[in-house]
Motif scaffolding. Structure first.
Motif, PDB file in Angstrom:
ATOM      1  N   GLN A  51      10.248  -6.635  16.910  1.00 14.01           N
ATOM      2  CA  GLN A  51      10.770  -7.598  17.877  1.00 14.01           C
ATOM      3  C   GLN A  51      11.441  -6.915  19.068  1.00 14.01           C
ATOM      4  OE1 GLN A  51      12.871 -10.894  15.820  1.00 14.01           O
ATOM      5  NE2 GLN A  51      12.135  -9.904  13.961  1.00 14.01           N
ATOM      6  N   LEU A  52      11.636  -5.601  18.943  1.00 12.31           N
ATOM      7  CA  LEU A  52      12.253  -4.833  20.010  1.00 12.31           C
ATOM      8  C   LEU A  52      11.605  -3.453  20.030  1.00 12.31           C
ATOM      9  CD1 LEU A  52      14.602  -4.988  22.107  1.00 12.31           C
ATOM     10  CD2 LEU A  52      16.067  -3.955  20.363  1.00 12.31           C
ATOM     11  N   GLU A  53      11.262  -2.977  21.209  1.00 14.46           N
ATOM     12  CA  GLU A  53      10.592  -1.688  21.337  1.00 14.46           C
ATOM     13  C   GLU A  53      11.619  -0.568  21.449  1.00 14.46           C
ATOM     14  OE1 GLU A  53       7.372  -0.754  21.279  1.00 14.46           O
ATOM     15  OE2 GLU A  53       6.833  -2.814  20.730  1.00 14.46           O
ATOM     16  N   PRO A  54      11.398   0.565  20.764  1.00 19.59           N
ATOM     17  CA  PRO A  54      12.284   1.720  20.944  1.00 19.59           C
ATOM     18  C   PRO A  54      12.063   2.347  22.318  1.00 19.59           C
ATOM     19  CG  PRO A  54      10.456   2.304  19.517  1.00 19.59           C
ATOM     20  CD  PRO A  54      10.329   0.831  19.776  1.00 19.59           C
ATOM     21  N   ASP A  55      13.065   3.058  22.810  1.00 17.02           N
ATOM     22  CA  ASP A  55      12.908   3.769  24.083  1.00 17.02           C
ATOM     23  C   ASP A  55      11.986   4.973  23.916  1.00 17.02           C
ATOM     24  OD1 ASP A  55      14.666   1.970  25.165  1.00 17.02           O
ATOM     25  OD2 ASP A  55      16.421   3.263  24.933  1.00 17.02           O
ATOM     26  N   ALA A  56      12.045   5.581  22.747  1.00 18.66           N
ATOM     27  CA  ALA A  56      11.203   6.743  22.457  1.00 18.66           C
ATOM     28  C   ALA A  56      10.971   6.800  20.955  1.00 18.66           C
ATOM     29  CB  ALA A  56      11.872   8.026  22.951  1.00 18.66           C
ATOM     30  N   GLY A  57       9.971   7.600  20.551  1.00 21.97           N
ATOM     31  CA  GLY A  57       9.650   7.700  19.135  1.00 21.97           C
ATOM     32  C   GLY A  57       8.575   6.727  18.721  1.00 21.97           C
ATOM     33  N   LYS A  58       8.286   6.721  17.429  1.00 20.11           N
ATOM     34  CA  LYS A  58       7.177   5.925  16.913  1.00 20.11           C
ATOM     35  C   LYS A  58       7.572   5.223  15.619  1.00 20.11           C
ATOM     36  CE  LYS A  58       2.349   6.485  15.416  1.00 20.11           C
ATOM     37  NZ  LYS A  58       1.288   7.479  15.127  1.00 20.11           N
ATOM     38  N   ILE A  59       7.175   3.962  15.516  1.00 19.93           N
ATOM     39  CA  ILE A  59       7.350   3.189  14.280  1.00 19.93           C
ATOM     40  C   ILE A  59       5.973   2.728  13.839  1.00 19.93           C
ATOM     41  CG2 ILE A  59       8.465   1.218  13.169  1.00 19.93           C
ATOM     42  CD1 ILE A  59      10.511   1.244  15.458  1.00 19.93           C
ATOM     43  N   SER A  60       5.532   3.204  12.686  1.00 24.94           N
ATOM     44  CA  SER A  60       4.196   2.871  12.197  1.00 24.94           C
ATOM     45  C   SER A  60       4.319   2.006  10.944  1.00 24.94           C
ATOM     46  CB  SER A  60       3.426   4.158  11.876  1.00 24.94           C
ATOM     47  OG  SER A  60       2.125   3.862  11.439  1.00 24.94           O
ATOM     48  N   ILE A  61       3.741   0.807  10.994  1.00 21.50           N
ATOM     49  CA  ILE A  61       3.824  -0.160   9.894  1.00 21.50           C
ATOM     50  C   ILE A  61       2.520  -0.160   9.105  1.00 21.50           C
ATOM     51  CG2 ILE A  61       4.338  -2.554   9.263  1.00 21.50           C
ATOM     52  CD1 ILE A  61       6.578  -1.220  10.835  1.00 21.50           C
ATOM     53  N   GLY A  62       2.614  -0.096   7.779  1.00 25.41           N
ATOM     54  CA  GLY A  62       1.428  -0.148   6.925  1.00 25.41           C
ATOM     55  C   GLY A  62       0.726  -1.491   7.018  1.00 25.41           C
ATOM     56  N   GLN A  63      -0.572  -1.493   6.795  1.00 23.87           N
ATOM     57  CA  GLN A  63      -1.365  -2.726   6.935  1.00 23.87           C
ATOM     58  C   GLN A  63      -0.972  -3.785   5.920  1.00 23.87           C
ATOM     59  OE1 GLN A  63      -5.499  -1.612   6.763  1.00 23.87           O
ATOM     60  NE2 GLN A  63      -5.569  -1.004   8.927  1.00 23.87           N
ATOM     61  N   GLY A 117       0.821  -1.198   0.000  1.00 24.62           N
ATOM     62  CA  GLY A 117       0.000   0.000   0.000  1.00 24.62           C
ATOM     63  C   GLY A 117       0.860   1.255   0.000  1.00 24.62           C
ATOM     64  N   ASN A 118       0.219   2.410   0.076  1.00 18.94           N
ATOM     65  CA  ASN A 118       0.957   3.668   0.061  1.00 18.94           C
ATOM     66  C   ASN A 118       1.768   3.861   1.339  1.00 18.94           C
ATOM     67  OD1 ASN A 118       0.080   4.513  -2.476  1.00 18.94           O
ATOM     68  ND2 ASN A 118      -1.836   5.318  -1.643  1.00 18.94           N
ATOM     69  N   LYS A 119       1.250   3.378   2.461  1.00 14.21           N
ATOM     70  CA  LYS A 119       1.976   3.471   3.712  1.00 14.21           C
ATOM     71  C   LYS A 119       2.761   2.178   3.924  1.00 14.21           C
ATOM     72  CE  LYS A 119       1.402   4.131   8.691  1.00 14.21           C
ATOM     73  NZ  LYS A 119       0.449   4.373   9.802  1.00 14.21           N
ATOM     74  N   ILE A 120       4.068   2.298   4.078  1.00 19.08           N
ATOM     75  CA  ILE A 120       4.934   1.118   4.226  1.00 19.08           C
ATOM     76  C   ILE A 120       5.489   1.069   5.650  1.00 19.08           C
ATOM     77  CG2 ILE A 120       6.958  -0.078   3.315  1.00 19.08           C
ATOM     78  CD1 ILE A 120       6.424   1.447   0.658  1.00 19.08           C
ATOM     79  N   ILE A 121       6.471   1.910   5.956  1.00 17.57           N
ATOM     80  CA  ILE A 121       6.971   2.081   7.322  1.00 17.57           C
ATOM     81  C   ILE A 121       7.272   3.562   7.529  1.00 17.57           C
ATOM     82  CG2 ILE A 121       8.722   1.478   9.052  1.00 17.57           C
ATOM     83  CD1 ILE A 121       9.318  -1.030   7.536  1.00 17.57           C
ATOM     84  N   GLU A 122       6.773   4.113   8.604  1.00 19.42           N
ATOM     85  CA  GLU A 122       7.081   5.499   8.961  1.00 19.42           C
ATOM     86  C   GLU A 122       7.751   5.502  10.326  1.00 19.42           C
ATOM     87  OE1 GLU A 122       3.413   7.618   8.766  1.00 19.42           O
ATOM     88  OE2 GLU A 122       3.241   7.452   6.584  1.00 19.42           O
ATOM     89  N   ILE A 123       8.977   6.022  10.377  1.00 28.57           N
ATOM     90  CA  ILE A 123       9.746   6.084  11.622  1.00 28.57           C
ATOM     91  C   ILE A 123       9.862   7.550  12.032  1.00 28.57           C
ATOM     92  CG2 ILE A 123      11.939   5.532  12.744  1.00 28.57           C
ATOM     93  CD1 ILE A 123      12.397   3.426  10.578  1.00 28.57           C
ATOM     94  N   GLU A 124       9.489   7.837  13.263  1.00 20.85           N
ATOM     95  CA  GLU A 124       9.498   9.223  13.734  1.00 20.85           C
ATOM     96  C   GLU A 124      10.254   9.333  15.058  1.00 20.85           C
ATOM     97  OE1 GLU A 124       6.370  12.877  14.663  1.00 20.85           O
ATOM     98  OE2 GLU A 124       5.634  10.908  14.043  1.00 20.85           O
ATOM     99  N   LYS A 125      11.405  10.015  15.007  1.00 17.20           N
ATOM    100  CA  LYS A 125      12.222  10.324  16.199  1.00 17.20           C
ATOM    101  C   LYS A 125      12.484   9.092  17.070  1.00 17.20           C
ATOM    102  CE  LYS A 125      10.928  15.198  16.352  1.00 17.20           C
ATOM    103  NZ  LYS A 125      12.265  15.608  15.846  1.00 17.20           N
ATOM    104  N   MET A 126      12.920   8.010  16.428  1.00 15.13           N
ATOM    105  CA  MET A 126      13.193   6.755  17.133  1.00 15.13           C
ATOM    106  C   MET A 126      14.493   6.861  17.933  1.00 15.13           C
ATOM    107  SD  MET A 126      13.405   2.915  15.510  1.00 15.13           S
ATOM    108  CE  MET A 126      14.865   3.200  14.497  1.00 15.13           C
ATOM    109  N   GLN A 127      14.471   6.324  19.162  1.00 15.95           N
ATOM    110  CA  GLN A 127      15.653   6.338  20.020  1.00 15.95           C
ATOM    111  C   GLN A 127      15.799   4.983  20.707  1.00 15.95           C
ATOM    112  OE1 GLN A 127      16.376   9.795  22.482  1.00 15.95           O
ATOM    113  NE2 GLN A 127      14.726  10.930  21.466  1.00 15.95           N
ATOM    114  N   LYS A 128      17.080   4.597  20.910  1.00 20.81           N
ATOM    115  CA  LYS A 128      17.342   3.343  21.625  1.00 20.81           C
ATOM    116  C   LYS A 128      18.713   3.400  22.280  1.00 20.81           C
ATOM    117  CE  LYS A 128      16.209  -0.782  22.972  1.00 20.81           C
ATOM    118  NZ  LYS A 128      15.034  -0.990  23.825  1.00 20.81           N
ATOM    119  N   SER A 129      18.766   2.987  23.542  1.00 17.49           N
ATOM    120  CA  SER A 129      20.029   2.912  24.274  1.00 17.49           C
ATOM    121  C   SER A 129      20.064   1.628  25.085  1.00 17.49           C
ATOM    122  CB  SER A 129      20.185   4.107  25.217  1.00 17.49           C
ATOM    123  OG  SER A 129      20.193   5.331  24.514  1.00 17.49           O
TER     124      SER A 129
END
Length: 636
Positions: free
Chosen positions: A366-378, A314-326
């Protein structure tokens, strides 16, 4: 001087004959690579030469005056020993003891311990043994291989780190003959480039099993191909090997056809001869049997075909916004944003431990970011090929393992085939499909792992070190498949040839959480780095920013004075985009004129109006691509 001789070597496992009566030698100055398809017997041959496997017939002779060093594919060491002890465990050299004492004294001095008298004595000993040059070599090799803290027990190291220890140990032994089994596996790109440069210049004989095509091109001066149980020798590098192998295959086809034609004629003669006269032409009967055997030969071509279908994106694939991990105090990813677009081709590069695998695990959920958002298309369906080898039930048959996932497979063109047919396309003939997993070679296991990913028809492929243990034929077929793959692609690979052919831009993991977006393939990136390494300022690559309103993130370009050169693929894509834009504009103009002239059919009017909206969307995406490519040097 002859260093190593292999004479009339044969090896079989049950009914499976790997090679028969093969002979070759290695002399001073020769740098030889052993290649062949997975399961041909390369690793077994290497183990026999290393003394880890016993041949059925024949022998291996090593010149007793020659010093030999080995690097196994998966090195195993005494876990309690430190890196330093492991590297020098078989040497009681006083020189090495003095160097080790000197290193320890230097560390004490750095910690503020007053050991001036000890240091003075060690300086004298270093001079007496002329150890400074060797100490410099030890420091350089360990540094280039990333082995900085040599007091760490090897039992705590990863597979890649153990490989570095094995390489350091072999190099510092200063061998006359170096034997390497897949030396580039588990190494990062910087280390591979250093090793490639070192081996190409080193004054030693080299015999290695590798599928790294740049390595084959730049390091070797001879290639041995293990094919159909025989060894074929090519006096040149990888490019020469490809040319001469093609000639050999053509010649074998011609000879086979001649043998078949002669066999038919001789068969007619045999049938016409009365039994009583058979003794008169015994020589011809014997020749007939030889011709029959030659005409009956079959080349076991492993024709791998990757023709699976993919689910629609679809038009939405993966949108990553201000992802952080430590992890603790170590920042892996800091404030990263990116929106994937259709047919994205992304390579990921960076040193081991920079967070590449962590990044992949987060975008696949499989792993959660500490902050930010990961949006996966349907409609996004992941296919994740992992660096670690998948674990299969060793007792189960190959076909049963695959049937646990699917009974039938949808392939390109909409056709449906059985699992057995699919396995055959992947280079597993029917006879092999009913053998236990335990009998598969390392490369065959990796090919099965790839099959298990593709059978699920993904439209977003993530390949983490996909080239490890795959033979050249499989690699070429995989590249052709990925070249036309309609979905998105992320590749983490130490295979520079593989990356150069397939990726269009790179996520560069620079450490401390910084990820930069570079518009070009790996060779483009390395050339750009070399051009800028003497500049005072750091290379600035624009960070990708998440722009939800757009279908893609604009890839940054280097400063105008160091523009990245367009690759061949990018030049071809630019021409294609120009043609596409022209066709879309022409189609839009024709529909607009048609509507202006008047369309009486209400449904047709709606249909044409909707088509204009579709064209506008396609034009917007094509124009964004055109703008990105037009900034590259060499685009016309």
């Amino acid at each position: 001087m002859n260093y190593l001789s292999v004479e009339n070597l044969s090896k079989a496992f049950g009914e499976r004959k790997l090679f028969s009566n093969i002979s070759f030698g290695i002399s001073q100055g020769q740098k030889i690579a052993l290649v062949g398809i997975n399961g041909a017997g390369k690793s077994t041959l290497m183990k026999i030469i290393m003394g880890l496997e016993i041949p059925d017939t024949g022998n291996v002779a090593i010149n007793q005056q020659v010093k030999v060093a080995y690097v196994h594919q998966n090195p195993v060491f005494e876990g309690s020993l430190s890196i330093y002890q492991t590297i020098f465990d078989q040497s009681n050299s006083e020189v090495l003891q003095v160097i080790e004492d000197y290193h320890k004294a230097m560390l004490e001095a750095e910690r503020g311990i007053d050991n001036s008298e000890k240091m003075a004595g060690l300086f004298e000993k270093m001079d007496a043994f002329q150890a400074w040059d060797f100490e410099y070599q030890v420091k350089e090799v360990l540094g280039k291989l990333g082995l900085h803290d040599t007091d760490i027990p090897v039992g705590t190291l990863s597979g890649g780190q153990r490989k570095r220890v094995a390489l350091a140990k072999a190099i510092l032994e200063k061998p006359d003959l170096l034997l390497l089994d897949e030396p580039t596996n588990h190494l990062d790109l910087d280390t591979i480039e250093w090793l490639e440069d070192y081996l190409s210049k080193a004054n030693l004989a080299l015999f290695m099993v590798t599928h790294d095509r740049y390595f084959l091109e730049k390091v070797t001066n001879e290639i041995l191909e293990l094919d159909q149980g025989k060894v074929h020798r090519y006096l040149g590098n990888y490019g020469y090997f490809l040319d001469k192998k093609a000639e050999r295959m053509m010649q074998e086809d011609v000879e086979l056809e001649k043998a078949k034609s002669l066999y038919k004629k001789e068969l007619e003669w045999i049938r016409r001869q009365p039994k009583a006269r058979g003794t008169k032409a015994k020589y011809r009967v014997d020749a007939f049997e030889e011709t029959k055997e030659k005409a009956s030969q079959k080349r076991e071509e492993r024709d791998i075909q990757l023709t699976v279908t993919t689910q629609r994106l679809g038009n939405k694939i993966i949108e990553i916004e201000k992802m952080q991990k430590s992890f603790g105090d170590k920042t892996i990813i800091k404030d990263f944003s990116y929106t994937f677009r259709k047919k994205d081709r992304v390579g990921i590069v960076g040193p081991n431990g920079a967070g590449k695998t962590t990044f992949l695990n987060m975008i696949t959920g499989q792993l959660e970011p500490d902050a930010g958002k990961i949006s996966i298309g349907q409609t996004t369906a992941f296919g994740y090929y992992r660096q670690e080898e998948s674990s299969f039930d060793e007792e189960k048959r190959l076909i049963d393992i695959v049937k646990e996932v699917a009974e039938v497979v949808n392939i390109a063109g909409g056709a449906t085939i059985t699992v057995s047919q699919f396995l055959t396309q992947f280079g597993f003939p029917p006879k092999q499909q009913h053998t236990p997993i335990a009998k598969l070679s390392g490369g065959e296991r990796r090919r099965l792992q790839l099959l298990m990913v593709l059978i699920k028809n993904p439209n977003f492929l993530i390949l983490d070190e996909p080239t490890n243990d795959l033979d050249l034929m499989t690699l070429n077929t995989l590249e052709e498949f990925l070249d036309t793959f309609p979905g998105c692609l992320i590749i983490v690979s130490h295979d520079r040839y593989f990356m150069d052919r397939l990726v269009e831009h790179l996520f560069v993991f620079e450490g401390e959480g910084e990820i930069k977006d570079f518009p070009g393939n790996y060779t483009d990136f390395r050339e750009w780095e070399k051009e800028n390494k003497n500049q005072d300022s750091r290379i600035k690559i624009q960070e990708p920013e998440n722009k939800v309103a757009e279908t893609k993130v604009e890839a940054s370009t280097p400063p105008s004075q160091t523009k990245v050169k367009a690759s061949y693929k990018q030049k071809q894509e630019f021409k294609k985009v120009n043609t596409t834009i022209a066709k879309l504009e022409e189609e839009k103009a024709n529909i607009t004129n048609k509507i202006a002239a008047g369309i009486e059919d209400h449904e047709e009017l709606i249909k044409q109006s909707n088509r204009i909206a579709e064209i506008d969307a396609e034009l917007e995406e094509s124009e964004l691509t055109w703008l990105e490519l037009s900034e590259l040097e060499g685009i016309e």
